[in-house]
Write an enzyme that holds these catalytic residues in place. Sequence first.
Site, PDB file in Angstrom:
ATOM      1  N   GLU A  13      -4.219  -4.388  -2.725  1.00 36.53           N
ATOM      2  CA  GLU A  13      -4.763  -6.016  -1.956  1.00 36.53           C
ATOM      3  C   GLU A  13      -5.360  -5.430  -1.044  1.00 36.53           C
ATOM      4  O   GLU A  13      -5.423  -4.602  -0.048  1.00 36.53           O
ATOM      5  CB  GLU A  13      -3.338  -6.533  -1.134  1.00 36.53           C
ATOM      6  CG  GLU A  13      -3.304  -7.703  -0.619  1.00 36.53           C
ATOM      7  CD  GLU A  13      -4.310  -8.881  -1.523  1.00 36.53           C
ATOM      8  OE1 GLU A  13      -3.351  -9.369  -2.345  1.00 36.53           O
ATOM      9  OE2 GLU A  13      -5.219  -9.185  -1.158  1.00 36.53           O
ATOM     10  N   PHE A  14      -6.797  -6.406  -1.007  1.00 37.50           N
ATOM     11  CA  PHE A  14      -7.611  -6.537  -0.246  1.00 37.50           C
ATOM     12  C   PHE A  14      -7.761  -7.646   1.099  1.00 37.50           C
ATOM     13  O   PHE A  14      -9.128  -7.387   1.930  1.00 37.50           O
ATOM     14  CB  PHE A  14      -8.995  -6.386  -0.803  1.00 37.50           C
ATOM     15  CG  PHE A  14      -9.252  -4.838  -1.387  1.00 37.50           C
ATOM     16  CD1 PHE A  14      -8.923  -3.574  -1.063  1.00 37.50           C
ATOM     17  CD2 PHE A  14      -9.042  -5.591  -3.034  1.00 37.50           C
ATOM     18  CE1 PHE A  14      -9.435  -2.832  -2.341  1.00 37.50           C
ATOM     19  CE2 PHE A  14      -8.615  -3.686  -4.015  1.00 37.50           C
ATOM     20  CZ  PHE A  14      -8.932  -2.738  -3.536  1.00 37.50           C
ATOM     21  N   GLU A  23      -5.864 -10.430   7.260  1.00 37.94           N
ATOM     22  CA  GLU A  23      -5.442 -10.600   8.279  1.00 37.94           C
ATOM     23  C   GLU A  23      -5.652 -11.697   8.430  1.00 37.94           C
ATOM     24  O   GLU A  23      -7.066 -11.766   9.063  1.00 37.94           O
ATOM     25  CB  GLU A  23      -3.992 -10.312   9.165  1.00 37.94           C
ATOM     26  CG  GLU A  23      -2.963 -10.026   7.931  1.00 37.94           C
ATOM     27  CD  GLU A  23      -2.711  -8.688   9.503  1.00 37.94           C
ATOM     28  OE1 GLU A  23      -2.733  -9.405  10.908  1.00 37.94           O
ATOM     29  OE2 GLU A  23      -1.644  -8.028   9.068  1.00 37.94           O
ATOM     30  N   THR A  48       0.564  -1.023  -0.326  1.00 38.13           N
ATOM     31  CA  THR A  48      -0.185  -0.092   0.058  1.00 38.13           C
ATOM     32  C   THR A  48       1.277   1.390  -0.353  1.00 38.13           C
ATOM     33  O   THR A  48       1.631   1.611   0.692  1.00 38.13           O
ATOM     34  CB  THR A  48      -1.289  -0.251   1.122  1.00 38.13           C
ATOM     35  OG1 THR A  48      -1.760  -1.577   1.884  1.00 38.13           O
ATOM     36  CG2 THR A  48      -1.789   0.720   1.413  1.00 38.13           C
ATOM     37  N   CYS A  59      -2.982  -2.004   8.902  1.00 41.64           N
ATOM     38  CA  CYS A  59      -3.523  -0.779   7.764  1.00 41.64           C
ATOM     39  C   CYS A  59      -4.638  -0.009   8.692  1.00 41.64           C
ATOM     40  O   CYS A  59      -4.116   1.615   7.771  1.00 41.64           O
ATOM     41  CB  CYS A  59      -4.240  -2.227   7.062  1.00 41.64           C
ATOM     42  SG  CYS A  59      -3.257  -3.721   6.706  1.00 41.64           S
ATOM     43  N   PHE A 109     -18.078  -5.316   9.261  1.00 42.08           N
ATOM     44  CA  PHE A 109     -17.623  -4.277   9.998  1.00 42.08           C
ATOM     45  C   PHE A 109     -19.128  -3.025  10.581  1.00 42.08           C
ATOM     46  O   PHE A 109     -18.861  -1.995  10.566  1.00 42.08           O
ATOM     47  CB  PHE A 109     -16.869  -3.370   8.221  1.00 42.08           C
ATOM     48  CG  PHE A 109     -15.854  -4.260   8.364  1.00 42.08           C
ATOM     49  CD1 PHE A 109     -15.949  -5.316   7.712  1.00 42.08           C
ATOM     50  CD2 PHE A 109     -14.219  -3.386   8.869  1.00 42.08           C
ATOM     51  CE1 PHE A 109     -14.757  -6.238   7.816  1.00 42.08           C
ATOM     52  CE2 PHE A 109     -13.294  -4.363   8.627  1.00 42.08           C
ATOM     53  CZ  PHE A 109     -13.377  -5.826   8.244  1.00 42.08           C
ATOM     54  N   LEU A 110     -19.368  -3.424  11.515  1.00 41.18           N
ATOM     55  CA  LEU A 110     -20.292  -2.804  11.869  1.00 41.18           C
ATOM     56  C   LEU A 110     -20.922  -3.913  13.401  1.00 41.18           C
ATOM     57  O   LEU A 110     -21.359  -2.956  14.015  1.00 41.18           O
ATOM     58  CB  LEU A 110     -22.189  -2.620  11.751  1.00 41.18           C
ATOM     59  CG  LEU A 110     -22.586  -1.610  10.402  1.00 41.18           C
ATOM     60  CD1 LEU A 110     -23.440  -2.019  10.069  1.00 41.18           C
ATOM     61  CD2 LEU A 110     -22.237  -0.463  10.568  1.00 41.18           C
ATOM     62  N   GLY A 128      -8.060  -2.330  15.008  1.00 40.28           N
ATOM     63  CA  GLY A 128      -6.341  -2.342  15.663  1.00 40.28           C
ATOM     64  C   GLY A 128      -5.101  -2.460  14.170  1.00 40.28           C
ATOM     65  O   GLY A 128      -6.090  -2.991  13.438  1.00 40.28           O
TER      66      GLY A 128
HETATM   67  C1  UGA Z   1      -7.541  -4.540   6.689  1.00 38.82           C
HETATM   68  C2  UGA Z   1      -8.704  -4.918   5.190  1.00 38.82           C
HETATM   69  O1  UGA Z   1     -10.305  -5.048   5.485  1.00 38.82           O
HETATM   70  C3  UGA Z   1      -8.528  -5.137   4.579  1.00 38.82           C
HETATM   71  O2  UGA Z   1      -9.133  -5.258   2.890  1.00 38.82           O
HETATM   72  C4  UGA Z   1      -7.165  -4.832   3.889  1.00 38.82           C
HETATM   73  O3  UGA Z   1      -6.844  -5.485   2.466  1.00 38.82           O
HETATM   74  C5  UGA Z   1      -5.652  -4.951   5.185  1.00 38.82           C
HETATM   75  O4  UGA Z   1      -6.428  -4.464   5.986  1.00 38.82           O
HETATM   76  C6  UGA Z   1      -4.814  -4.153   4.228  1.00 38.82           C
HETATM   77  O5  UGA Z   1      -4.439  -3.070   4.322  1.00 38.82           O
HETATM   78  O6  UGA Z   1      -3.642  -4.763   4.513  1.00 38.82           O
HETATM   79  P1  UGA Z   1      -6.817  -5.964   8.843  1.00 38.82           P
HETATM   80  O7  UGA Z   1      -6.584  -5.491   8.939  1.00 38.82           O
HETATM   81  O8  UGA Z   1      -6.064  -7.757   8.165  1.00 38.82           O
HETATM   82  O9  UGA Z   1      -7.488  -6.011   7.060  1.00 38.82           O
HETATM   83  O10 UGA Z   1      -7.939  -6.775   9.203  1.00 38.82           O
HETATM   84  P2  UGA Z   1     -10.106  -6.248   9.496  1.00 38.82           P
HETATM   85  O11 UGA Z   1     -10.478  -7.789   9.169  1.00 38.82           O
HETATM   86  O12 UGA Z   1     -10.192  -5.472   8.584  1.00 38.82           O
HETATM   87  O13 UGA Z   1      -9.563  -5.687  11.104  1.00 38.82           O
HETATM   88  C7  UGA Z   1      -9.188  -4.422  11.215  1.00 38.82           C
HETATM   89  C8  UGA Z   1      -9.725  -3.917  12.693  1.00 38.82           C
HETATM   90  O14 UGA Z   1     -10.859  -4.078  12.469  1.00 38.82           O
HETATM   91  C9  UGA Z   1      -9.103  -4.986  13.727  1.00 38.82           C
HETATM   92  O15 UGA Z   1      -8.892  -4.721  14.809  1.00 38.82           O
HETATM   93  C10 UGA Z   1     -10.650  -6.186  14.191  1.00 38.82           C
HETATM   94  O16 UGA Z   1     -10.921  -6.376  15.237  1.00 38.82           O
HETATM   95  C11 UGA Z   1     -12.087  -4.581  14.226  1.00 38.82           C
HETATM   96  N1  UGA Z   1     -12.964  -4.635  13.829  1.00 38.82           N
HETATM   97  C12 UGA Z   1     -13.542  -5.599  12.643  1.00 38.82           C
HETATM   98  C13 UGA Z   1     -14.219  -3.906  14.541  1.00 38.82           C
HETATM   99  O17 UGA Z   1     -13.758  -3.746  15.966  1.00 38.82           O
HETATM  100  N2  UGA Z   1     -15.378  -4.300  14.715  1.00 38.82           N
HETATM  101  C14 UGA Z   1     -15.437  -4.699  12.806  1.00 38.82           C
HETATM  102  O18 UGA Z   1     -17.182  -4.724  12.459  1.00 38.82           O
HETATM  103  C15 UGA Z   1     -15.276  -5.739  11.881  1.00 38.82           C
END
Ligand code: UGA
Length: 449
Positions: A151-152, A155, A120, A278, A267-268, A275
């Site tokens: 990339e989307f 982890e 990114t 990204c 994501f709600l 954290g």
């Molecule tokens: C995120 C994006 O979702 C990916 O699409 C992207 O490719 C990636 O960043 C990146 O740029 O490399 P990631 O950071 O691995 O992915 O994790 P997520 O599943 O998005 O979660 C991020 C944070 O949000 C976590 O701490 C999770 O606990 C929190 N979260 C997620 C919430 O607090 N509430 C939700 O409803 C969903």
Amino acid sequence: MQVTIIGTGYVGLTTGICLAYVGHNVTCLDTDPAKIAMLEAGKCPIYEPHLEELLAEARPRLRFTTSYEQAVPAAQVVFVAVGTPPGEGGNPDLKYVRSAAEGIAKHHTGGFTVVVNKSTVPLGSGNWVHSILLDAYTRTDGKFAVASNPEFLREGTALHDSLYPDRVVVGGDDPQALETLYTLYRPILDQTFEAPVYLPRPEDFGAVPLVSTDLASAELIKYAANAFLALKISYINEIGTLAEKAGADIRQVSKGIGLDARIGTRFLQAGIGWGGSCFGKDTAALVATASEYGLDMPIVKAAREVNRMQRERIVERLLAELKILKGRTIGLLGLAFKPNTDDLREAPAIDIARKLIERGCRVKVHDPVAMERYAKEHPDLATVACATPEEVANGADALVLVTEWQEYRELDWPSVATSMRNALLVDGRNALDKARLTRAGFQYRSLPG
Ligand code: UGA
């Protein structure tokens, strides 16, 4: 096709293994010999479900090396998937991208190569990489085209997201480069590969849309997507604070708004907030880039501020319930920034542990997979590392669920409650069942709630 991936972090390694699995010949390059040795031995330097199994299956088409000389000459496509750690003023530090581009140019032996920015990188980086390639190139018989292929993957579900993506985005100003990437992604776009048994193709999963854009648009798509997801979480957390004051149930509110297809249910999930490597970094980079154009980005800034406040709210909640924090023993369940990963970058648990220690608490911690990494990365943090969640709870004045690992959902809660000095549980993820926890003897609090 012949593909080289530079960088064997989450993005690089997952991309390399998946592309090899679907039929390409892939060379993964990393300058860290320890990582390459591990991969050669069939072990993954990161924790990601099923990655080692897929590595084993794709092994015949994979090579690992630390040498540009071995990795670059035959490659038709070279992915730059190196780290872009936070730099000054909110922008990521691109020193590894620079050295990868220089390495490619120096070892190129002619022909046409597509150099793909997979890391990114800020708007304009495609042009910047192209200029580095040209500056470092001393021959005359080669041609580079630079493309962006954001990339989307998340982890914890990286393989699923790579093999069954919602879309593939490729951006570039050279038609031949875009055509090459189309050919590369064809098995994934058309879903012609055989699904691994442990990662079955989702039901009704059809062809994957390809979004083909100019370079700048692809670069912006990545930031705009991450910032939108980040603000979706901060939005529900802001509504959650109001719900708490007004006596509404945020889980019902999330469900009620999420079922509107224009909003969507994902994501709600309200709680401690985001954290990871990204969202924090990318929202900061977006604000920094916008400021170069004289733009303020108030919505993205507000999402960041709401996220920062959520971590403080956990400490406030403990203070409100326990009245005095000094001398209390607080147990944190979960250290990783989310379940199914051992990644601790910008993990809320680290911040919360630090704040509690500053307030004079004794902090006990546990995580199902991140303990080793935690010991290595945070030796300065004076916490008590525990081998089990039960050990964390034993004698504690309160437990905080920081990461919603499945293992924690299944704990024997009545016996956990009995072992505590004071059976207070703060559910930082709104993941547990209040009625069940109350029955188990807990004073149950959530955030919000
Ligand atoms: C995120 C994006 O979702 C990916 O699409 C992207 O490719 C990636 O960043 C990146 O740029 O490399 P990631 O950071 O691995 O992915 O994790 P997520 O599943 O998005 O979660 C991020 C944070 O949000 C976590 O701490 C999770 O606990 C929190 N979260 C997620 C919430 O607090 N509430 C939700 O409803 C969903």
